[in-house]
Design a protein around this motif. Structure first.
Motif, PDB file in Angstrom:
ATOM      1  N   ASP A  25       0.828  -1.210   0.000  1.00 45.11           N
ATOM      2  CA  ASP A  25       0.000   0.000   0.000  1.00 45.11           C
ATOM      3  C   ASP A  25       0.863   1.261   0.000  1.00 45.11           C
ATOM      4  OD1 ASP A  25      -2.364  -1.524   0.144  1.00 45.11           O
ATOM      5  OD2 ASP A  25      -2.168  -1.650   2.328  1.00 45.11           O
ATOM      6  N   TRP A  26       0.427   2.271  -0.762  1.00 44.25           N
ATOM      7  CA  TRP A  26       1.123   3.553  -0.869  1.00 44.25           C
ATOM      8  C   TRP A  26       0.299   4.650  -0.224  1.00 44.25           C
ATOM      9  CZ3 TRP A  26       5.923   4.743  -2.665  1.00 44.25           C
ATOM     10  CH2 TRP A  26       6.646   3.679  -3.243  1.00 44.25           C
ATOM     11  N   TYR A  27       1.000   5.623   0.354  1.00 44.36           N
ATOM     12  CA  TYR A  27       0.383   6.746   1.066  1.00 44.36           C
ATOM     13  C   TYR A  27       1.136   8.019   0.724  1.00 44.36           C
ATOM     14  CZ  TYR A  27      -1.362   2.919   3.976  1.00 44.36           C
ATOM     15  OH  TYR A  27      -1.950   1.772   4.415  1.00 44.36           O
ATOM     16  N   PHE A  28       0.511   9.171   1.020  1.00 44.64           N
ATOM     17  CA  PHE A  28       1.240  10.433   0.980  1.00 44.64           C
ATOM     18  C   PHE A  28       0.900  11.239   2.220  1.00 44.64           C
ATOM     19  CE2 PHE A  28      -2.634  11.474  -1.448  1.00 44.64           C
ATOM     20  CZ  PHE A  28      -3.026  12.689  -0.894  1.00 44.64           C
ATOM     21  N   SER A  29       1.855  12.060   2.654  1.00 38.78           N
ATOM     22  CA  SER A  29       1.641  12.917   3.814  1.00 38.78           C
ATOM     23  C   SER A  29       1.382  14.339   3.322  1.00 38.78           C
ATOM     24  CB  SER A  29       2.842  12.877   4.753  1.00 38.78           C
ATOM     25  OG  SER A  29       4.005  13.281   4.072  1.00 38.78           O
ATOM     26  N   THR A  30       0.692  15.117   4.141  1.00 35.77           N
ATOM     27  CA  THR A  30       0.300  16.468   3.755  1.00 35.77           C
ATOM     28  C   THR A  30       0.880  17.499   4.712  1.00 35.77           C
ATOM     29  OG1 THR A  30      -1.693  16.557   5.115  1.00 35.77           O
ATOM     30  CG2 THR A  30      -1.901  15.526   2.923  1.00 35.77           C
ATOM     31  N   ARG A  31       0.832  18.764   4.320  1.00 36.40           N
ATOM     32  CA  ARG A  31       1.253  19.870   5.183  1.00 36.40           C
ATOM     33  C   ARG A  31       0.352  19.980   6.412  1.00 36.40           C
ATOM     34  NH1 ARG A  31       2.366  24.976   1.182  1.00 36.40           N
ATOM     35  NH2 ARG A  31       4.220  24.129   0.179  1.00 36.40           N
ATOM     36  N   GLU A  32      -0.843  19.451   6.296  1.00 37.75           N
ATOM     37  CA  GLU A  32      -1.790  19.502   7.416  1.00 37.75           C
ATOM     38  C   GLU A  32      -1.552  18.362   8.403  1.00 37.75           C
ATOM     39  OE1 GLU A  32      -2.788  21.910   4.278  1.00 37.75           O
ATOM     40  OE2 GLU A  32      -2.790  19.737   4.095  1.00 37.75           O
ATOM     41  N   ASN A  33      -0.443  17.649   8.224  1.00 39.94           N
ATOM     42  CA  ASN A  33      -0.048  16.527   9.094  1.00 39.94           C
ATOM     43  C   ASN A  33      -1.046  15.375   9.056  1.00 39.94           C
ATOM     44  OD1 ASN A  33       2.371  17.708   9.984  1.00 39.94           O
ATOM     45  ND2 ASN A  33       1.250  18.898  11.505  1.00 39.94           N
ATOM     46  N   THR A  34      -1.569  15.106   7.867  1.00 39.26           N
ATOM     47  CA  THR A  34      -2.418  13.935   7.693  1.00 39.26           C
ATOM     48  C   THR A  34      -1.698  12.954   6.774  1.00 39.26           C
ATOM     49  OG1 THR A  34      -3.618  14.771   5.756  1.00 39.26           O
ATOM     50  CG2 THR A  34      -4.530  15.303   7.927  1.00 39.26           C
ATOM     51  N   VAL A  35      -2.110  11.713   6.836  1.00 41.97           N
ATOM     52  CA  VAL A  35      -1.620  10.676   5.935  1.00 41.97           C
ATOM     53  C   VAL A  35      -2.816  10.207   5.130  1.00 41.97           C
ATOM     54  CG1 VAL A  35      -0.640   8.360   5.784  1.00 41.97           C
ATOM     55  CG2 VAL A  35       0.240   9.978   7.477  1.00 41.97           C
ATOM     56  N   GLU A  36      -2.688  10.264   3.804  1.00 43.50           N
ATOM     57  CA  GLU A  36      -3.780   9.899   2.907  1.00 43.50           C
ATOM     58  C   GLU A  36      -3.448   8.596   2.200  1.00 43.50           C
ATOM     59  OE1 GLU A  36      -6.503  11.851   2.939  1.00 43.50           O
ATOM     60  OE2 GLU A  36      -5.478  13.218   4.309  1.00 43.50           O
ATOM     61  N   GLY A  37      -4.424   7.717   2.099  1.00 40.08           N
ATOM     62  CA  GLY A  37      -4.232   6.435   1.444  1.00 40.08           C
ATOM     63  C   GLY A  37      -5.082   5.395   2.129  1.00 40.08           C
ATOM     64  N   THR A  43       1.925   5.567  -8.387  1.00 39.22           N
ATOM     65  CA  THR A  43       1.259   6.385  -9.408  1.00 39.22           C
ATOM     66  C   THR A  43      -0.132   6.801  -8.945  1.00 39.22           C
ATOM     67  OG1 THR A  43       2.523   5.301 -11.161  1.00 39.22           O
ATOM     68  CG2 THR A  43       0.503   6.448 -11.811  1.00 39.22           C
ATOM     69  N   GLU A  44      -0.871   5.872  -8.349  1.00 38.13           N
ATOM     70  CA  GLU A  44      -2.202   6.211  -7.837  1.00 38.13           C
ATOM     71  C   GLU A  44      -2.103   7.183  -6.662  1.00 38.13           C
ATOM     72  OE1 GLU A  44      -4.871   2.973  -7.125  1.00 38.13           O
ATOM     73  OE2 GLU A  44      -4.417   2.051  -9.060  1.00 38.13           O
ATOM     74  N   ALA A  45      -1.072   7.044  -5.821  1.00 33.91           N
ATOM     75  CA  ALA A  45      -0.869   7.980  -4.713  1.00 33.91           C
ATOM     76  C   ALA A  45      -0.554   9.371  -5.258  1.00 33.91           C
ATOM     77  CB  ALA A  45       0.242   7.480  -3.802  1.00 33.91           C
ATOM     78  N   GLU A  46       0.247   9.460  -6.318  1.00 31.00           N
ATOM     79  CA  GLU A  46       0.556  10.750  -6.933  1.00 31.00           C
ATOM     80  C   GLU A  46      -0.705  11.395  -7.502  1.00 31.00           C
ATOM     81  OE1 GLU A  46       3.634   9.713  -9.707  1.00 31.00           O
ATOM     82  OE2 GLU A  46       5.174   9.664  -8.147  1.00 31.00           O
ATOM     83  N   THR A  47      -1.563  10.600  -8.119  1.00 29.79           N
ATOM     84  CA  THR A  47      -2.833  11.115  -8.623  1.00 29.79           C
ATOM     85  C   THR A  47      -3.706  11.576  -7.461  1.00 29.79           C
ATOM     86  OG1 THR A  47      -2.742   9.658 -10.548  1.00 29.79           O
ATOM     87  CG2 THR A  47      -4.910  10.535  -9.957  1.00 29.79           C
TER      88      THR A  47
END
Length: 71
Positions: A25-37, A43-47
């Motif tokens: 599984d792939w995730y991304f982190s945000t400036r708002e200190n959340t982890v999305e995924g 590639t799907e995480a980048e989208t």
């Protein structure tokens, strides 16, 4: 590094990859200190990140602020 108007510019910024995986599984982190995924691939995480950024920009255009965690 580009900052939003309400970001603290005196802060020290560290560059790191906002994409990471745990097992398949792939995730991304945000400036708002959340982890999305999870996403099935990087590639799907980048989208997913592009859609997230679009939504944040739309919120700001309506004068809404995303919830931010305290530093």
């Amino acid at each position: 590094m580009e900052c939003r108007g309400n970001d603290d510019v005196s802060r020290t910024w560290f560059r790191s990859d906002r994409f990471f995986n745990e097992g398949p599984d792939w995730y991304f982190s945000t400036r708002e200190n959340t982890v999305e995924g999870p996403f099935a691939s990087r590639t799907e995480a980048e989208t997913g990140l592009m859609l997230y950024l679009r939504d944040m920009q739309a919120m700001e255009s309506y004068g809404l602020q995303p919830a931010r965690m305290p530093d």
